[in-house]
Scaffold this motif. Sequence first.
Motif, mmCIF file in Angstrom:
data_model
loop_
_atom_site.group_PDB
_atom_site.id
_atom_site.type_symbol
_atom_site.label_atom_id
_atom_site.label_comp_id
_atom_site.label_asym_id
_atom_site.label_seq_id
_atom_site.Cartn_x
_atom_site.Cartn_y
_atom_site.Cartn_z
ATOM 1 N N CYS A 76 38.687 43.362 41.566
ATOM 2 C CA CYS A 76 38.443 44.939 41.227
ATOM 3 C C CYS A 76 37.327 44.379 40.206
ATOM 4 O O CYS A 76 36.385 45.406 39.796
ATOM 5 C CB CYS A 76 39.624 45.662 40.732
ATOM 6 S SG CYS A 76 40.709 46.384 41.697
ATOM 7 N N LEU A 107 39.552 51.056 45.183
ATOM 8 C CA LEU A 107 40.437 49.632 45.899
ATOM 9 C C LEU A 107 41.710 49.998 45.481
ATOM 10 O O LEU A 107 42.551 49.401 47.036
ATOM 11 C CB LEU A 107 39.810 48.906 45.925
ATOM 12 C CG LEU A 107 40.329 47.685 46.237
ATOM 13 C CD1 LEU A 107 39.934 47.320 47.735
ATOM 14 C CD2 LEU A 107 39.444 46.184 45.686
ATOM 15 N N GLY A 165 36.839 46.014 50.159
ATOM 16 C CA GLY A 165 36.507 45.490 49.290
ATOM 17 C C GLY A 165 35.889 44.097 48.998
ATOM 18 O O GLY A 165 34.485 44.414 48.276
#
Length: 198
Positions: A76, A107, A165
Motif C-alpha cells: 500500500c 486494496l 495490488g
Amino acid sequence: PETQGIESLPQHQPQLQSLRSLNSVGNGITVAMVAVALGFACCENLVYIFVYTPPNLELQLTTLFSRSIFPVHPLCAAIQSIGVCRRDLEKEKHIQLGRIVLPSVILHGTFDFSLMVMTFLNMYNILSNGGDPAAEMDLEEEFSMDLFLEIMPSLLVALGVVIVGWIYFVVGSRLQKARLDALDIEEGAALISDASIV
C-alpha cells in the motif's frame, strides 16, 4: 574574485540539482514510504501476536507467519508513493490526498474484508450447526486437513488481492518511470538551451 564566485552560484544551482534524475528521487520516496510501512507492520504484528493471540507458542508463530506472508502495508505504501511522485515530481496539482490514498484503502479494505468474511462464515457455520465456537477452538487440537480446507479459500482470496495490488503497482511504476524519464529529458534539453544562450 571571491564575490564573483558567490554571485555566479545561483546560475549553476539548477545544474547541480539536475545531477539527480527524477526517477532516483521517486525511488527514494518509494523506499522511504515502504520503510515506514514495514515499521508500522512490525509493530502491528507484535500487537497481534502478544495481545490478541492466546499465550500459546504454536498459535503465536502461526499468527506471525500468516501476517508476514502478505506484505499488505508495504505494498500500500508503494502504491501511495506513485501518487506522491505524480503530485510532487510530475507537478500534477490535481492529484490530492484522496487520490493518493484511495487505491491503497481499496486494496487494504478488500484484503481485510476477505479475511473477515471467511471468519464470519466459519463462525456462522459452527453456530448454525448448534456448535459452540469456544469448544471448536481447542488449542491442543492437531492441525487437520478439514481445518486446512476451511481456511484455504480465505488465504487464496487474500493472496489474490495481494497479487492484484502488486500488478497495479508494477504497471503504475513502469508508467511513472516513462513519464519521469521524459521530464528528465525535457529538463536536460532546457538546461542545454539555457547554457547555449548564456
